[in-house]
Enzyme design. Structure first.
Site, PDB file in Angstrom:
ATOM      1  N   HIS A 283       0.875  -1.181   0.000  1.00  9.58           N
ATOM      2  CA  HIS A 283       0.000   0.000   0.000  1.00  9.58           C
ATOM      3  C   HIS A 283       0.911   1.229   0.000  1.00  9.58           C
ATOM      4  O   HIS A 283       1.600   1.492   0.983  1.00  9.58           O
ATOM      5  CB  HIS A 283      -0.879  -0.057   1.255  1.00  9.58           C
TER       6      HIS A 283
ATOM      7  N   LYS B  14     -10.734  11.119  12.622  1.00  8.64           N
ATOM      8  CA  LYS B  14     -10.132   9.821  12.962  1.00  8.64           C
ATOM      9  C   LYS B  14     -10.009   9.725  14.474  1.00  8.64           C
ATOM     10  O   LYS B  14      -9.452  10.637  15.101  1.00  8.64           O
ATOM     11  CB  LYS B  14      -8.738   9.679  12.338  1.00  8.64           C
TER      12      LYS B  14
ATOM     13  N   ASP C 225      -7.081  16.624   6.676  1.00 11.43           N
ATOM     14  CA  ASP C 225      -6.936  15.354   7.404  1.00 11.43           C
ATOM     15  C   ASP C 225      -5.921  15.560   8.532  1.00 11.43           C
ATOM     16  O   ASP C 225      -6.290  15.871   9.661  1.00 11.43           O
ATOM     17  CB  ASP C 225      -6.537  14.228   6.441  1.00 11.43           C
TER      18      ASP C 225
ATOM     19  N   LYS D  74     -10.287   6.373  -3.478  1.00 11.46           N
ATOM     20  CA  LYS D  74      -9.338   7.428  -3.090  1.00 11.46           C
ATOM     21  C   LYS D  74      -7.979   7.019  -3.638  1.00 11.46           C
ATOM     22  O   LYS D  74      -7.594   5.850  -3.538  1.00 11.46           O
ATOM     23  CB  LYS D  74      -9.350   7.512  -1.561  1.00 11.46           C
TER      24      LYS D  74
ATOM     25  N   GLU E  22     -14.051   5.859   4.938  1.00 13.39           N
ATOM     26  CA  GLU E  22     -13.013   5.022   4.313  1.00 13.39           C
ATOM     27  C   GLU E  22     -12.674   3.872   5.270  1.00 13.39           C
ATOM     28  O   GLU E  22     -11.512   3.487   5.383  1.00 13.39           O
ATOM     29  CB  GLU E  22     -11.774   5.867   3.981  1.00 13.39           C
TER      30      GLU E  22
ATOM     31  N   GLU F 297      -7.584  15.916  -0.624  1.00 19.28           N
ATOM     32  CA  GLU F 297      -7.312  15.731   0.801  1.00 19.28           C
ATOM     33  C   GLU F 297      -5.888  16.165   1.143  1.00 19.28           C
ATOM     34  O   GLU F 297      -4.932  15.726   0.513  1.00 19.28           O
ATOM     35  CB  GLU F 297      -7.529  14.244   1.130  1.00 19.28           C
TER      36      GLU F 297
ATOM     37  N   ASP G 121      -5.570  11.918  -2.080  1.00 18.08           N
ATOM     38  CA  ASP G 121      -4.952  12.283  -0.805  1.00 18.08           C
ATOM     39  C   ASP G 121      -3.466  12.535  -1.053  1.00 18.08           C
ATOM     40  O   ASP G 121      -2.729  11.626  -1.433  1.00 18.08           O
ATOM     41  CB  ASP G 121      -5.136  11.137   0.202  1.00 18.08           C
TER      42      ASP G 121
ATOM     43  N   LYS H 164      -3.861   7.646  -3.532  1.00 20.00           N
ATOM     44  CA  LYS H 164      -2.793   8.211  -2.717  1.00 20.00           C
ATOM     45  C   LYS H 164      -1.723   8.764  -3.660  1.00 20.00           C
ATOM     46  O   LYS H 164      -1.145   8.005  -4.456  1.00 20.00           O
ATOM     47  CB  LYS H 164      -2.170   7.135  -1.822  1.00 20.00           C
TER      48      LYS H 164
HETATM   49  C1  MUC Z   1      -4.735   8.899   5.272  1.00 18.21           C
HETATM   50  O1  MUC Z   1      -3.939   9.818   5.344  1.00 18.21           O
HETATM   51  O2  MUC Z   1      -5.859   9.196   4.933  1.00 18.21           O
HETATM   52  C2  MUC Z   1      -6.447   6.339   4.982  1.00 18.21           C
HETATM   53  C3  MUC Z   1      -6.727   5.537   3.915  1.00 18.21           C
HETATM   54  C4  MUC Z   1      -5.515   5.181   3.319  1.00 18.21           C
HETATM   55  O3  MUC Z   1      -5.336   4.480   2.332  1.00 18.21           O
HETATM   56  O4  MUC Z   1      -4.525   5.761   3.994  1.00 18.21           O
HETATM   57  C5  MUC Z   1      -5.045   6.366   5.151  1.00 18.21           C
HETATM   58  C6  MUC Z   1      -4.309   7.519   5.653  1.00 18.21           C
HETATM   59 MG    MG Z   2      -5.433  11.321   4.580  1.00 22.95          MG
END
Ligand code: MUC
Ligand code: MG
Length: 373
Positions: free
Chosen positions: A22, A273, A249, A167, A327, A224, A198, A169
């Protein structure tokens, strides 16, 4: 009636492999390390909690090993023999004696709430006025590190009705490469499928201005945490400048962060969170601030396993303004589980289990198998 007290607290680091690597801007995860908390009370009730972070110490300033050490060495002596039913009082004691360490505090508060809800024969959400829904929408994060693999993964998940929002990254590569990757996925999945990105704090304000424009033009639905978490003013400028909503976030960690961000309308959405905020009660407070400021909410994850995911689900299920869904897919990223009955995911959602407390039972054989020796 004699007082119900906390008799002992056990913390266990459990390492579970992920189903694939990941990729985040600050780390590549190949397994997840969760601190599982077992809080034993004098009435025979056990409360279960979880404190989990991402990528060792690269995401936050707590790591699995420091969480375990903080609870064993500093939290436990403050809690032993105290009244287990006084959750707010115990959290106040922790806040007074322990600076920061919100991830660890969140795990302890979860265990206290699980025990108290079981004691009263209610769900954890009932301690917060009750759930509005027993099913929460859940997106999936595409982060294999490869555009074609991400598209294949998304198409499969759409076809089995498991997720309809994704989402991505980014922030690990050159911005143009990242934006091209996002645009290619959006194009392949089509207009109907919502895509969020994000950046995990990886961009400067200037870079953000240039590349959010491209993301907006590509039809991306939400951006994000593009900037470093301390840059509240920069986030406010981006929120004001762009049509595409900006979500805080890492910046929106605590109740006081939520207040400061809301005051300058630095974001259109907050990612909540339990770990960052120090527990479920603080989530309710952050949500109230957001509601008062007209800011939407999103149910975030620290990629917790089933315990942390359900603790989050219970508090998120009580929030009226969870406009962006959640999520809460953490358990699905792992190859195995440490509870007897895993969470059910169906119709692009997570189903909150029936049952008192969090509604789960630990599988002690699995804990033994994955426990760090
Ligand atoms: C984040 O920063 O959002 C949440 C889902 C994901 O894949 O990573 C996290 C961390
Ligand atoms: Mg995030």
């Amino acid at each position: 009636m004699s007082q119900i007290t906390i008799k002992s607290i056990e913390t266990i680091i459990v390492d579970l492999p992920t189903i694939r690597p990941h990729h985040l801007s600050m780390a590549v995860m190949r397994n997840q390390s969760m601190v599982i908390i077992r809080l034993f009370c004098s009435d025979g009730i056990e409360g279960i909690g979880e404190a989990t972070t991402i990528g060792g110490i690269s995401y936050a300033d707590e790591a699995p090993e420091t969480i375990k050490l903080a609870i064993d060495t500093y939290f436990t002596p403050l809690l032993i023999n105290q009244d287990a039913t006084k959750v707010n009082y115990l959290m106040k004691v922790l806040d007074k004696n322990v600076s920061g360490n919100n991830f660890a505090k969140s795990g302890i508060e979860t265990a206290l709430l699980d025990a108290q809800a079981k004691r009263l024969n209610v769900k954890v959400s009932d301690l917060f006025g009750g759930a509005i829904t027993d099913q929460l929408p859940v997106l999936w994060t595409l982060a294999s590190g490869d555009t074609e693999k991400d598209i294949e993964e998304a198409k499969h998940l759409i076809s089995i009705n498991r997720h309809n929002t994704f989402k991505l990254k980014i922030g690990r590569n050159e911005p143009q490469k990242d934006v091209d990757h996002v645009a290619a996925i959006k194009k392949a999945l089509g207009k109907e499928i919502k895509i969020t990105v994000d950046v995990n704090q990886a961009w400067s304000e200037q870079i953000a201005k240039r590349y959010i424009l491209q993301l907006q033009e590509a039809g991306i639905d939400l951006i994000e945490q593009p900037l470093v978490k301390s840059n509240f003013d920069g986030l406010a400028r981006l929120t004001d400048f762009f049509d595409v909503p900006i979500m805080a976030d890492e910046a929106a960690a605590t109740v006081s962060d939520a207040f400061k961000l809301a005051k300058i309308h630095a974001a259109s959405v907050f990612a909540l969170k339990i770990s960052k905020s120090g527990g479920l009660t603080n989530i309710a407070k952050q949500a109230a601030i957001a509601q008062g400021a007209g800011i939407s909410l999103y149910g975030g994850t620290m990629l917790e396993g089933t315990i942390g995911t359900l603790a989050s689900a219970h508090i998120f299920s009580t929030l009226p303004n969870l406009d962006w869904g959640t999520e809460l897919f953490g358990p699905l990223l792992l190859t195995d589980d440490i509870v007897k009955k895993p969470i059910e995911y169906k119709d692009n959602s997570l189903v909150i289990p029936e049952g008192f407390g969090l509604g789960i039972e630990l599988d002690l054989e699995k804990i033994e198998k994955y426990k760090r020796k």
